[in-house]
Motif scaffolding. Structure first.
Motif, PDB file in Angstrom:
ATOM      1  N   VAL B  16      -6.732  13.105 -14.835  1.00 33.64           N
ATOM      2  CA  VAL B  16      -6.828  12.673 -16.235  1.00 33.64           C
ATOM      3  C   VAL B  16      -5.612  13.168 -17.004  1.00 33.64           C
ATOM      4  CG1 VAL B  16      -9.342  12.545 -16.432  1.00 33.64           C
ATOM      5  CG2 VAL B  16      -8.182  14.718 -16.815  1.00 33.64           C
ATOM      6  N   GLU B  17      -5.359  12.496 -18.084  1.00 34.03           N
ATOM      7  CA  GLU B  17      -4.264  12.915 -18.941  1.00 34.03           C
ATOM      8  C   GLU B  17      -4.821  13.065 -20.353  1.00 34.03           C
ATOM      9  OE1 GLU B  17       0.481  11.847 -19.092  1.00 34.03           O
ATOM     10  OE2 GLU B  17      -0.964  10.411 -18.297  1.00 34.03           O
ATOM     11  N   THR B  18      -4.430  14.129 -21.009  1.00 34.49           N
ATOM     12  CA  THR B  18      -4.880  14.318 -22.380  1.00 34.49           C
ATOM     13  C   THR B  18      -4.165  13.333 -23.283  1.00 34.49           C
ATOM     14  OG1 THR B  18      -5.243  16.661 -21.941  1.00 34.49           O
ATOM     15  CG2 THR B  18      -5.132  15.999 -24.243  1.00 34.49           C
ATOM     16  N   GLN B  19      -4.948  12.662 -24.149  1.00 32.76           N
ATOM     17  CA  GLN B  19      -4.383  11.691 -25.075  1.00 32.76           C
ATOM     18  C   GLN B  19      -4.324  12.259 -26.481  1.00 32.76           C
ATOM     19  OE1 GLN B  19      -7.393   8.737 -23.314  1.00 32.76           O
ATOM     20  NE2 GLN B  19      -5.737   7.415 -24.048  1.00 32.76           N
ATOM     21  N   SER B  20      -3.764  11.485 -27.374  1.00 36.88           N
ATOM     22  CA  SER B  20      -3.524  11.983 -28.719  1.00 36.88           C
ATOM     23  C   SER B  20      -3.779  10.878 -29.741  1.00 36.88           C
ATOM     24  CB  SER B  20      -2.062  12.448 -28.807  1.00 36.88           C
ATOM     25  OG  SER B  20      -1.878  13.206 -29.961  1.00 36.88           O
ATOM     26  N   ILE B  40      -5.474  14.652 -33.115  1.00 31.06           N
ATOM     27  CA  ILE B  40      -6.528  15.114 -32.213  1.00 31.06           C
ATOM     28  C   ILE B  40      -6.103  14.892 -30.765  1.00 31.06           C
ATOM     29  CG2 ILE B  40      -8.952  14.835 -31.516  1.00 31.06           C
ATOM     30  CD1 ILE B  40      -8.651  15.810 -34.379  1.00 31.06           C
ATOM     31  N   ALA B  41      -6.143  15.953 -29.968  1.00 27.50           N
ATOM     32  CA  ALA B  41      -5.957  15.813 -28.520  1.00 27.50           C
ATOM     33  C   ALA B  41      -7.325  15.588 -27.901  1.00 27.50           C
ATOM     34  CB  ALA B  41      -5.316  17.070 -27.950  1.00 27.50           C
ATOM     35  N   TYR B  42      -7.409  14.622 -26.992  1.00 23.25           N
ATOM     36  CA  TYR B  42      -8.733  14.308 -26.434  1.00 23.25           C
ATOM     37  C   TYR B  42      -8.618  13.738 -25.036  1.00 23.25           C
ATOM     38  CZ  TYR B  42      -7.901   9.329 -27.389  1.00 23.25           C
ATOM     39  OH  TYR B  42      -7.384   8.062 -27.393  1.00 23.25           O
ATOM     40  N   GLU B  43      -9.717  13.783 -24.339  1.00 23.39           N
ATOM     41  CA  GLU B  43      -9.851  13.114 -23.049  1.00 23.39           C
ATOM     42  C   GLU B  43     -11.181  12.364 -23.060  1.00 23.39           C
ATOM     43  OE1 GLU B  43      -9.351  15.768 -19.704  1.00 23.39           O
ATOM     44  OE2 GLU B  43      -7.340  16.378 -20.358  1.00 23.39           O
ATOM     45  N   SER B 118     -14.117  14.407 -25.040  1.00 20.87           N
ATOM     46  CA  SER B 118     -13.842  15.831 -25.261  1.00 20.87           C
ATOM     47  C   SER B 118     -12.593  15.972 -26.102  1.00 20.87           C
ATOM     48  CB  SER B 118     -13.640  16.518 -23.900  1.00 20.87           C
ATOM     49  OG  SER B 118     -13.095  17.798 -24.062  1.00 20.87           O
ATOM     50  N   THR B 119     -12.678  16.714 -27.193  1.00 27.11           N
ATOM     51  CA  THR B 119     -11.492  16.919 -28.049  1.00 27.11           C
ATOM     52  C   THR B 119     -11.122  18.395 -28.103  1.00 27.11           C
ATOM     53  OG1 THR B 119     -12.740  17.322 -30.093  1.00 27.11           O
ATOM     54  CG2 THR B 119     -12.241  15.022 -29.562  1.00 27.11           C
ATOM     55  N   ASN B 120      -9.883  18.662 -28.356  1.00 25.83           N
ATOM     56  CA  ASN B 120      -9.465  20.015 -28.724  1.00 25.83           C
ATOM     57  C   ASN B 120      -9.856  20.203 -30.192  1.00 25.83           C
ATOM     58  OD1 ASN B 120      -6.253  21.732 -29.209  1.00 25.83           O
ATOM     59  ND2 ASN B 120      -8.197  22.595 -28.569  1.00 25.83           N
ATOM     60  N   LEU B 121     -10.463  21.332 -30.507  1.00 21.66           N
ATOM     61  CA  LEU B 121     -11.032  21.485 -31.855  1.00 21.66           C
ATOM     62  C   LEU B 121      -9.971  21.685 -32.935  1.00 21.66           C
ATOM     63  CD1 LEU B 121     -10.726  24.727 -32.067  1.00 21.66           C
ATOM     64  CD2 LEU B 121     -13.078  24.790 -31.263  1.00 21.66           C
ATOM     65  N   LEU B 122     -10.376  21.419 -34.171  1.00 16.48           N
ATOM     66  CA  LEU B 122      -9.487  21.635 -35.310  1.00 16.48           C
ATOM     67  C   LEU B 122      -9.060  23.105 -35.344  1.00 16.48           C
ATOM     68  CD1 LEU B 122      -8.287  20.330 -37.917  1.00 16.48           C
ATOM     69  CD2 LEU B 122     -10.249  21.320 -39.130  1.00 16.48           C
ATOM     70  N   GLY B 123      -7.771  23.314 -35.549  1.00 14.54           N
ATOM     71  CA  GLY B 123      -7.250  24.672 -35.538  1.00 14.54           C
ATOM     72  C   GLY B 123      -6.753  25.092 -34.168  1.00 14.54           C
ATOM     73  N   GLY B 124      -6.900  24.193 -33.198  1.00 12.86           N
ATOM     74  CA  GLY B 124      -6.538  24.515 -31.817  1.00 12.86           C
ATOM     75  C   GLY B 124      -5.038  24.585 -31.592  1.00 12.86           C
ATOM     76  N   CYS B 125      -4.687  24.896 -30.361  1.00  6.25           N
ATOM     77  CA  CYS B 125      -3.271  25.028 -30.004  1.00  6.25           C
ATOM     78  C   CYS B 125      -2.945  24.200 -28.769  1.00  6.25           C
ATOM     79  CB  CYS B 125      -2.926  26.492 -29.742  1.00  6.25           C
ATOM     80  SG  CYS B 125      -3.937  27.289 -28.492  1.00  6.25           S
ATOM     81  N   ARG B 126      -3.835  23.247 -28.477  1.00  7.38           N
ATOM     82  CA  ARG B 126      -3.626  22.469 -27.263  1.00  7.38           C
ATOM     83  C   ARG B 126      -3.602  20.988 -27.604  1.00  7.38           C
ATOM     84  NH1 ARG B 126      -2.678  25.171 -22.562  1.00  7.38           N
ATOM     85  NH2 ARG B 126      -4.188  23.866 -21.448  1.00  7.38           N
ATOM     86  N   GLY B 127      -2.886  20.658 -28.672  1.00  6.18           N
ATOM     87  CA  GLY B 127      -2.688  19.257 -29.010  1.00  6.18           C
ATOM     88  C   GLY B 127      -3.294  18.830 -30.325  1.00  6.18           C
TER      89      GLY B 127
END
Lengths: 398, 398
Positions: B16-20, B40-43, B118-127
């Motif tokens: 998988v690749e993380t999308q944006s 938002i970074a998400y898969e 699945s998303t990286n949460l607000l305030g995150g550092c991974r996208g």
């Protein structure tokens, strides 16, 4: 106008002054080095009997000092800044010793009957030789050149100190936590010189989670750039940030989760709602931690914390002697173990293991597990419930 | 020569690749500020049904990211470096998602049936936009100017993100720890848009000891001089020392004492005896902690840790709504709560309080307390025992 004397609890030993004594000979250490000179800071309470057979040595825990009882002439320097104690009676402000509730006329360690001796441990920062002392080889503080010490080294030093006082035998040796380790080590190392051991909230070997908390505390100090490899003395800055973190970790491990629930709940620090800040404390418990850290760094040396923490993680009677039973095989002292139900840093099961090992060896041992909610700090707080147990146990000595 | 594909567990969603995705409008925050732009970074895993009624949103915990399942194209960037996972199957090296054991064909969150987001949460550092993102007002990273966020802000952002994807309703929202808080907040905030909640090893309000551990972790970061008031981006140095300490504290609170006993005991790091050092690890658990700290700081941003830790301490349904019952009064979703007997950071009693409150309101709720020894980390480790519980619960949805 004469100022009124400060109000003292009934049974106080009254005002005391910490004394100092230089050992006449080097102390041989487990690491292979000899340490010289060694100065010992100590206090005594009560009167030494003519037969010199009423001596109780009291050993302190990681952050303690020689001022175990009575009122210090330097009130701000009190070691009694523990969680419950501070809040309960404002003891800090009166310079009360860290175990004042346990030592005095009519108390657990009854100074009407016993001559109680309390020393600052080897490696300490409150008068006894430690990393902040002058290294005679360089004329500068030892810092990281101070030898890495063990609980056995602390006990050897206490033995040498009592020799210097002309005291051969102990009616009892007592302590909580690291102090209890020293008491156990006394019984193992000098079996013919100790009549009774009182080891409270202690263990024969800290469990892995305890190793981890100590490692985190030490890492916090070592990772502080102001630690400067341990050579911060005289540089105008020290690892206050890291030592503060170490103290915070310590504090939370000394308490139980229910004690924190009861004391702080989730009460907010400001007004009735959150302030949206990552810089300032929002909850009372956050403010409390910061306060504890700030007051601790004013009175304690970071290198002493490192060395003392290291020593208490090393302590492991089974490793040192092959097994717990072999370690305790020579013990001649009667042993009283006290543990507290809510103590998760030094949980009752360790005391139970010691009890079972001593019992299997046919030794005289007693274990009391006190059901109390305050965690490891109980050994400083639950004086009323420890007192009759300890008095009864010590009465059997005479 | 063609390299063989990496070995995958049966039921993997594969590479998988993380999308944006950039949200079209500002996100209003609890603190009163609006945040814009927000990326938002998400898969996603599985297929969105034509009726768009098979969506499960998965919310991650403090140190997670959008890569929840399958194999990442950037193996070294795996979020799955948790305690047990790393040791059990070397998952990190294969870039497996942090909940790969739970998401995939035939797994708990079955991608043959559900479209899992699945998303990286607000305030995150991974996208996803966080403190390390560029502040449009200055052209430089936000750092401490990033707004202080809450779990509700994270959920508002997830809502806006799903809107952008054209997804109106959730068949379920699921997460562990902070992820479980988000799941609960979804049910409270958007009751008519969530059919089912799966909140694992979570709580409606972290208890005071948990507040304290989080405060210590944040203090360790803030007291690191390299933190520079949060403006360390581009300076060539960051608060690695403090973030490492924060991670160490986290790790030990995620595990149980018996898990540490079993994994490390008091085994020494070198040879058969102690080395008399205060600088180097002596015990295996000490070495492990240092290793965990060093690997964490390579992949995680210290300010994200501060903001996310702050948000999870704020979360308190009773404070926010007057009482837990009032908070939950509007919940329409069926709720599955899973807790673990040995989890002392998010203990089962919090889940029990939620269960009782929902039950007293006549809501559809189920609590499963799994007897397992690994502490809070169980939510990442006890996949085999959670799977049938979650599958059975989700089957009732259809």
């Amino acid at each position: 106008m004469v100022e009124p004397a400060p109000a003292l609890a009934a049974g106080s030993v009254g005002p005391v002054e910490t004394q100092s004594l230089e050992l006449p000979a080097p102390v041989p250490l487990d690491c292979g080095r000899d340490l010289y000179p060694v100065t010992i800071a100590y206090e005594t309470y009560g009167e030494l009997s003519p037969a010199r057979d009423n001596v109780i040595l009291v050993c302190h825990a990681l952050s303690g000092d020689a001022h175990a009882a009575g009122t210090s002439k330097a009130p701000a320097e009190s070691a009694r800044d523990g969680f419950g104690a501070t809040d309960r009676d404002g003891a800090s402000g009166r310079g009360l010793g860290w175990w004042d509730g346990m030592i005095g006329p009519g108390k657990a360690f009854d100074t009407d009957r016993f001559f109680v001796v309390s020393t600052n441990l080897l490696g300490g920062c409150r008068g006894t030789t430690g990393p902040s002392s002058i290294d005679p080889a360089t004329g500068a503080p030892y810092g990281p050149d101070f030898p890495v010490i063990t609980v056995a080294d602390m006990v050897r030093t206490e033995r040498a100190f009592l020799d210097a006082l002309g005291i051969e035998r102990l009616a009892a040796v007592a302590g909580g936590s690291l102090g209890g380790m020293q008491a156990l080590e006394w019984a193992v190392r000098y079996p013919d010189q100790v009549d009774a051991v009182v080891a409270i909230a202690s263990t024969h070997a800290l469990h892995p989670q305890g190793l981890a908390w100590n490692a985190i505390a030490r890492e916090a100090i070592r990772r502080d750039p102001a630690w400067q490899g341990g050579r911060y003395y005289g540089t105008g800055r020290g690892p206050d940030a890291g030592l503060g973190i170490a103290r915070m970790v310590g504090h939370i491990t000394y308490l139980s989760a229910p004690a924190l629930d009861q004391k702080f709940a989730r009460r907010l620090q400001y007004a009735d709602d959150i302030q949206y800040t990552i810089d300032e404390p929002e909850f009372e418990v956050e403010n409390y931690l910061r306060h504890q850290a700030n007051s601790f760094v004013k009175r304690f040396d970071a290198n002493t914390y490192l060395y003392t923490s290291r020593a208490l993680t090393y302590f492991d009677l089974a490793r040192q002697h092959g097994s717990l039973e072999r370690a305790l095989a020579g013990v001649a002292a009667r042993t009283l173990l006290i543990a507290f139900s809510s103590d998760w840093l030094y949980p009752p099961r360790a005391s139970r293991e010691i009890e079972q090992a001593l019992r299997s060896l046919g030794k005289d041992v007693e274990l009391e597990v006190i059901d109390a909610p305050y965690g490891h700090d109980c050994f400083l707080l639950e004086e009323a419930r420890q007192t009759p147990i300890i008095r009864r146990f010590l009465e059997r000595t005479s």
